[in-house]
Motif scaffolding. Structure first.
Motif, PDB file in Angstrom:
ATOM      1  N   UNK A  30       0.662  77.818  57.885  1.00  0.00           N
ATOM      2  CA  UNK A  30      -0.942  78.560  56.770  1.00  0.00           C
ATOM      3  C   UNK A  30      -1.000  77.363  55.467  1.00  0.00           C
ATOM      4  N   UNK A  31       0.311  76.671  55.301  1.00  0.00           N
ATOM      5  CA  UNK A  31       0.364  75.720  53.849  1.00  0.00           C
ATOM      6  C   UNK A  31      -0.606  74.393  54.866  1.00  0.00           C
ATOM      7  N   UNK A  32       0.343  74.185  56.826  1.00  0.00           N
ATOM      8  CA  UNK A  32      -0.013  72.917  57.538  1.00  0.00           C
ATOM      9  C   UNK A  32      -2.030  73.362  57.455  1.00  0.00           C
ATOM     10  N   UNK A  33      -2.121  74.463  57.828  1.00  0.00           N
ATOM     11  CA  UNK A  33      -3.814  73.829  57.518  1.00  0.00           C
ATOM     12  C   UNK A  33      -4.475  73.163  56.669  1.00  0.00           C
ATOM     13  N   UNK A  34      -3.839  73.746  55.442  1.00  0.00           N
ATOM     14  CA  UNK A  34      -4.665  72.874  54.332  1.00  0.00           C
ATOM     15  C   UNK A  34      -4.809  71.109  54.436  1.00  0.00           C
ATOM     16  N   UNK A  35      -3.906  70.611  54.955  1.00  0.00           N
ATOM     17  CA  UNK A  35      -3.598  69.276  54.424  1.00  0.00           C
ATOM     18  C   UNK A  35      -4.427  68.719  55.522  1.00  0.00           C
ATOM     19  N   UNK A  36      -4.701  69.881  57.545  1.00  0.00           N
ATOM     20  CA  UNK A  36      -5.329  68.360  58.436  1.00  0.00           C
ATOM     21  C   UNK A  36      -6.036  69.217  58.569  1.00  0.00           C
ATOM     22  N   UNK A  37      -6.515  70.188  57.640  1.00  0.00           N
ATOM     23  CA  UNK A  37      -8.249  70.763  57.343  1.00  0.00           C
ATOM     24  C   UNK A  37      -9.319  70.040  56.006  1.00  0.00           C
ATOM     25  N   UNK A  38      -7.512  69.201  55.290  1.00  0.00           N
ATOM     26  CA  UNK A  38      -8.530  68.102  54.477  1.00  0.00           C
ATOM     27  C   UNK A  38      -9.015  67.067  54.850  1.00  0.00           C
ATOM     28  N   UNK A  39      -8.249  66.407  55.677  1.00  0.00           N
ATOM     29  CA  UNK A  39      -8.967  65.190  56.665  1.00  0.00           C
ATOM     30  C   UNK A  39     -10.834  66.020  57.782  1.00  0.00           C
ATOM     31  N   UNK A  40     -10.277  66.860  58.139  1.00  0.00           N
ATOM     32  CA  UNK A  40     -11.369  67.411  58.941  1.00  0.00           C
ATOM     33  C   UNK A  40     -12.693  67.544  58.263  1.00  0.00           C
ATOM     34  N   UNK A  41     -12.510  67.994  56.615  1.00  0.00           N
ATOM     35  CA  UNK A  41     -13.565  68.083  56.046  1.00  0.00           C
ATOM     36  C   UNK A  41     -13.899  66.810  55.910  1.00  0.00           C
ATOM     37  N   UNK A  42     -12.974  65.693  55.336  1.00  0.00           N
ATOM     38  CA  UNK A  42     -12.860  64.389  54.791  1.00  0.00           C
ATOM     39  C   UNK A  42     -14.293  64.153  56.219  1.00  0.00           C
ATOM     40  N   UNK A  43     -14.233  64.138  57.315  1.00  0.00           N
ATOM     41  CA  UNK A  43     -14.785  63.368  58.204  1.00  0.00           C
ATOM     42  C   UNK A  43     -16.192  63.963  58.428  1.00  0.00           C
ATOM     43  N   UNK A  44     -15.903  65.527  58.317  1.00  0.00           N
ATOM     44  CA  UNK A  44     -17.664  66.259  58.629  1.00  0.00           C
ATOM     45  C   UNK A  44     -19.268  66.842  57.367  1.00  0.00           C
ATOM     46  N   UNK A  45     -17.992  66.093  56.194  1.00  0.00           N
ATOM     47  CA  UNK A  45     -18.721  66.166  55.111  1.00  0.00           C
ATOM     48  C   UNK A  45     -18.956  66.236  53.891  1.00  0.00           C
ATOM     49  N   UNK A  46     -18.421  64.484  53.363  1.00  0.00           N
ATOM     50  CA  UNK A  46     -18.331  63.697  52.768  1.00  0.00           C
ATOM     51  C   UNK A  46     -19.126  61.937  53.382  1.00  0.00           C
ATOM     52  N   UNK A  47     -19.277  61.235  52.317  1.00  0.00           N
ATOM     53  CA  UNK A  47     -19.888  60.256  52.420  1.00  0.00           C
ATOM     54  C   UNK A  47     -18.896  59.204  52.434  1.00  0.00           C
ATOM     55  N   UNK A  48     -19.063  58.094  53.485  1.00  0.00           N
ATOM     56  CA  UNK A  48     -17.933  56.920  53.710  1.00  0.00           C
ATOM     57  C   UNK A  48     -18.169  56.295  52.293  1.00  0.00           C
ATOM     58  N   UNK A  49     -16.182  56.053  51.319  1.00  0.00           N
ATOM     59  CA  UNK A  49     -16.169  55.556  51.032  1.00  0.00           C
ATOM     60  C   UNK A  49     -16.497  54.488  50.875  1.00  0.00           C
ATOM     61  N   UNK A  50     -16.566  53.277  51.749  1.00  0.00           N
ATOM     62  CA  UNK A  50     -16.013  52.150  51.933  1.00  0.00           C
ATOM     63  C   UNK A  50     -16.351  51.744  53.512  1.00  0.00           C
ATOM     64  N   UNK A  51     -17.123  50.930  53.936  1.00  0.00           N
ATOM     65  CA  UNK A  51     -17.666  50.358  55.067  1.00  0.00           C
ATOM     66  C   UNK A  51     -16.037  49.978  55.822  1.00  0.00           C
ATOM     67  N   UNK A  52     -15.166  51.110  57.280  1.00  0.00           N
ATOM     68  CA  UNK A  52     -14.133  50.680  57.360  1.00  0.00           C
ATOM     69  C   UNK A  52     -15.477  50.489  60.279  1.00  0.00           C
ATOM     70  N   UNK A  53     -14.653  48.932  59.970  1.00  0.00           N
ATOM     71  CA  UNK A  53     -15.240  48.464  61.239  1.00  0.00           C
ATOM     72  C   UNK A  53     -14.946  48.715  62.653  1.00  0.00           C
ATOM     73  N   UNK A  54     -15.502  49.531  63.242  1.00  0.00           N
ATOM     74  CA  UNK A  54     -14.532  49.715  64.177  1.00  0.00           C
ATOM     75  C   UNK A  54     -15.316  49.541  65.816  1.00  0.00           C
ATOM     76  N   UNK A  55     -13.983  48.510  66.687  1.00  0.00           N
ATOM     77  CA  UNK A  55     -14.603  48.111  68.085  1.00  0.00           C
ATOM     78  C   UNK A  55     -14.787  48.906  68.807  1.00  0.00           C
ATOM     79  N   UNK A  56     -15.249  48.941  70.069  1.00  0.00           N
ATOM     80  CA  UNK A  56     -15.476  50.090  71.296  1.00  0.00           C
ATOM     81  C   UNK A  56     -14.077  50.277  71.918  1.00  0.00           C
TER      82      UNK A  56
END
Lengths: 502, 102
Positions: free
Chosen positions: A435-461
Motif C-alpha cells: 500500500x505504501x509503495x503504491x503512493x510513490x509509483x502513483x505520484x509518477x503516474x499522476x505527474x505524467x498524465x495530470x500536470x503540465x510539463x515543467x521544462x522542455x524535455x527533448x526525446x528522440x524516437x
C-alpha cells in the motif's frame, strides 16, 4: 574433466569465449560497435540454447561440485535473458554517451558467467569464485562513465562496500569449513543432520562436528558466527536492509542500463546462492536463521518504501523500490518451504521484466548525459509521448502490483506462501507495504498524465533494438500477469529439486 | 617451547579480522580502507590454512590460493577505480566523496 562436465558448463564456456572475442574485436577494429554487438547476441543466444537443452537433464559435474540442475538452469536462463534485454537496450545509450561498446559488452558477458556459476555451485569455494567474477565485472560497469564524477563515486562506494561484504562472507565460509570439515553444501548438510540425530538420540554430541571427531573441540557458537557472517555477506549482495546503504548511491550513479542490469541479474544470482546455501547447506538449522530473515525482510520493505517516498530523482526512487522488492522476496524466503522458493523464483522473473522495462524508458528519456532524471521531468509525458508514457505506466502498475500484471501474481504467490508458512504478521506487514509503495509509483503516474510539463524535455524516437527490448519487457510483464502457469511450473520444479537435494 | 595449536591461529586471525574491520569503519583514506579489506582476506586465509592442517584436508589450502588470486584481482580493479575517481574529484578522502546522499 569428463565430456559431461564440459557439457554442464558449456553455457559458461560459450559466454567466456564470446566475451574474449568481443574484447579482441574492440581492440582490433576501429568501428567495432556493430560487430561487437553481433558477437554478443550470438554468444548469448548460443548460451540460452545450451542451457535450455540441459533443463530436463540434470547433471552433477566435476564430482558434484557444479550442479546443472533445474534450479541452476532456471536462474541461468533468467540471467541470460536479462543480459540479452540489457544489451538490446544499451546500444543506443552507448553510442549517445560515446562509450566503448566492446568493453561494455565483454564485461556484461563475464558478469553473466559469474552469476551462472553462483547459481549452480554446490561448493562454497565455487560460490565465492562466481560471486567475485560477477562483482568485479559490475564494479567496473558502474564506473563505466569515466568522466562523470557521480559514476566514479558510485563505483568506488560499490567496490569498497562490496569487497567488505565479500570478506565477511569469506570469514563465515572459513569458520563453516572449520566446524564441519567441508565446503561442499551437501556434505555440510550431512554433518549437521548427523549431529542433530546424535543429539536427539541422547548422546551428548557436539552439534556441529559430530561426525568429524577431529573438530569436536570447537564450540557450537562457531557455527552460529559462521551463519551470521555468511548471512551478512549475502544480505548485502541482495541489497536487503540494514545492509542496503550502498544501493541508492550506486543505482543513481551507474549508467542507467547498468542499473537495470544490477537491480535484476546480480541480485537474482545472490538470491540463488542464498537459497542454495541456506536451504541445502544449512537446512537442518533453519530455526537459527529464519528469524533473521524475518527481521531483514520487514526492515527492507519499510526502509525501501519509506525511503522511496522522499526521492525526487527517478533512478534513486527505483533504487529504494528495489530494496523494498528484495524485502518481498525475503518474505517468501522466510517460509523456507518449496512453496516459498517457487514464489521467490517467480517474483525474480516478474521483477526482471518490469524493472528492466521501467529502466529502459528512464534510459531513453534521460537524454544525452542523463540530464532528465527528475520526477518533474516526467510531467505531461502522457500528452507529449503517449506511447512511451503508456509503456512506462504498465511497468509502474506492475511494480505496484495491480492485477493482470506480473507484479500482482508475484506478490500473490509470495504472500500465499507466507500464509501457508504461518507467517501471518509478516504477510500483514508485507501487504501494508504494498500500500505504501503504491503512493510513490502513483505520484509518477499522476505527474505524467495530470500536470503540465515543467521544462522542455527533448526525446528522440526509439531505435529498433530498444523497441525490441521494450516489446519483450511488456509482453513478459503481461504474459506473467495473465498466464503464470508455465513459468510457475518451472519454478515449482526447480524448488522441488532444491528441496530434494537436502 | 609450547606448541602452536589451531586455537592460537584462530586467535591471530580473529585479531586481524577485528583490526581490518575497525580500519574499514574508521579510516578516511580510501587506499587504507582497501588495505584493511586485504587484512580481513588474510585473516580468512590464516583460518583456512589452520583448519586445513587441523582437519587433514587439502580443501582449505586450495581455497586460500583462490582467495590470494581474488585479492590481487580486487586490488587491480580497486586501484583503477580510485584513479578514475581521483581524476574526477582530486581527492581520495572518503569524507569528501559525497556527491550523492540519502
Amino acid at each position: 574433466m569428463q565430456p559431461s562436465d564440459a557439457i554442464a558448463i558449456l553455457p559458461e564456456i560459450i559466454l567466456t569465449a564470446a566475451g574474449i572475442l568481443v574484447m579482441l574485436l574492440g581492440a582490433f577494429f576501429e568501428k567495432s560497435e556493430r560487430i561487437a554487438a553481433g558477437a554478443t547476441y550470438a554468444g548469448l543466444i548460443a548460451a540460452i540454447i545450451a542451457v535450455a537443452v540441459q533443463f530436463n537433464h540434470p547433471v552433477a559435474a566435476f564430482g558434484g561440485v557444479f550442479l546443472a540442475d533445474s534450479f541452476g538452469c532456471f536462474f541461468r536462463l533468467l540471467f541470460l535473458l536479462i543480459a540479452l534485454l540489457v544489451v538490446l537496450s544499451s546500444s543506443t545509450y552507448l553510442h549517445r554517451e560515446g562509450l566503448s561498446a566492446a568493453e561494455y559488452y565483454a564485461l556484461l558477458l563475464f558478469g553473466t558467467v559469474g552469476m551462472g556459476v553462483m547459481a549452480s555451485a554446490n561448493e562454497l569455494i565455487l560460490v565465492f569464485i562466481g560471486l567475485e567474477i560477477s562483482s568485479l565485472a559490475s564494479y567496473v560497469l558502474v564506473g563505466f562513465r569515466r568522466d562523470v564524477p557521480t559514476s566514479s563515486e558510485a563505483s568506488l562506494k560499490y567496490f569498497l562496500l562490496g569487497s567488505f561484504a565479500t570478506a565477511f562472507f569469506l570469514y563465515g565460509v572459513a569458520l563453516m569449513f572449520g566446524s564441519t570439515g567441508s565446503t561442499r553444501l551437501t556434505q555440510i548438510n550431512e554433518a549437521f543432520n548427523t549431529a542433530l540425530r546424535g543429539q536427539s538420540a541422547g548422546t551428548p554430541v557436539h552439534p556441529a562436528a559430530a561426525n568429524l571427531a577431529v573438530s569436536t573441540q570447537f564450540p557450537a557458537s562457531l557455527v552460529g558466527v559462521a551463519i551470521a557472517l555468511m548471512f551478512v555477506g549475502l544480505a548485502f549482495k541482495v541489497s536487503a536492509a540494514p545492509f542496503q546503504i550502498w544501493t541508492p548511491d550506486v543505482y543513481q550513479g551507474a549508467p542507467t542500463p547498468v542499473t537495470a542490469f544490477l537491480s535484476t541479474a546480480p541480485k537474482a544470482a545472490a538470491f540463488a546462492a542464498f537459497l542454495r546455501i541456506f536451504m541445502v547447506g544449512l537446512g537442518a538449522y533453519s530455526g537459527r536463521w529464519s528469524w533473521l530473515l524475518w527481521i531483514v525482510a520487514v526492515l527492507s520493505m519499510f526502509l525501501g518504501n519509506l525511503g522511496a517516498l522522499l526521492q525526487a530523482n527517478i533512478k534513486r526512487m527505483l533504487a529504494y523500490s528495489a530494496i523494498a522488492h528484495a524485502g518481498y522476496v525475503l518474505v517468501a524466503f522466510t517460509t523456507h518451504s518449496a512453496d516459498g522458493v517457487a514464489a521467490v523464483l517467480y517474483y525474480l522473473v516478474a521483477y526482471a521484466f518490469m524493472n528492466i522495462g521501467a529502466f529502459l524508458v528512464v534510459t531513453h528519456l534521460g537524454g544525452r548525459g542523463e540530464r532528465y532524471l527528475e520526477i518533474e521531468d516526467y510531467a505531461g509525458l502522457g500528452f507529449r509521448f503517449p506511447f512511451l508514457a503508456g509503456m512506462f505506466s504498465i511497468f509502474l502498475l506492475s511494480l505496484i502490483g495491480v492485477p493482470l500484471t506480473a507484479g500482482f501474481l508475484g506478490k500473490f504467490y509470495v504472500f500465499r506462501a507466507a500464509i501457508h508458512g504461518d507467517l501471518v504478521w509478516l504477510t500483514v506487514l508485507g501487504v501494508l507495504n504494498s500500500g505504501i509503495a503504491a503512493y510513490y509509483y502513483l505520484r509518477v503516474l499522476v505527474s505524467m498524465y495530470m500536470s503540465a510539463p515543467a521544462r522542455e524535455v527533448p526525446c528522440e524516437p526509439l531505435r529498433a533494438p530498444e523497441r525490441l527490448a521494450l516489446a519483450i519487457s511488456v509482453v513478459g510483464t503481461l504474459y506473467l500477469g495473465l498466464f503464470p502457469q508455465n513459468v510457475m511450473d518451472l519454478a515449482t520444479q526447480a524448488a522441488q529439486w532444491l528441496q530434494q537435494a537436502r | 617451547m609450547p606448541e602452536v595449536t589451531t586455537a592460537h591461529y584462530i586467535f591471530l586471525s580473529t585479531a586481524l579480522f577485528t583490526i581490518g574491520t575497525i580500519g574499514v569503519l574508521t579510516r578516511r583514506n580510501v587506499v587504507i580502507i582497501l588495505m584493511s579489506i586485504e587484512l580481513i582476506l588474510n585473516a580468512v586465509n590464516i583460518n583456512l590454512v589452520a583448519f586445513s592442517k587441523q582437519l587433514l584436508s587439502i580443501n582449505g589450502q586450495a581455497f586460500a590460493v583462490f582467495i590470494i588470486v581474488d585479492a590481487a584481482a580486487e586490488a587491480a580493479v580497486g586501484l583503477g577505480i580510485i584513479i578514475a575517481l581521483f581524476r574526477n574529484k582530486e581527492t581520495i578522502n572518503a569524507d569528501e566523496i559525497d556527491l550523492m546522499k540519502w
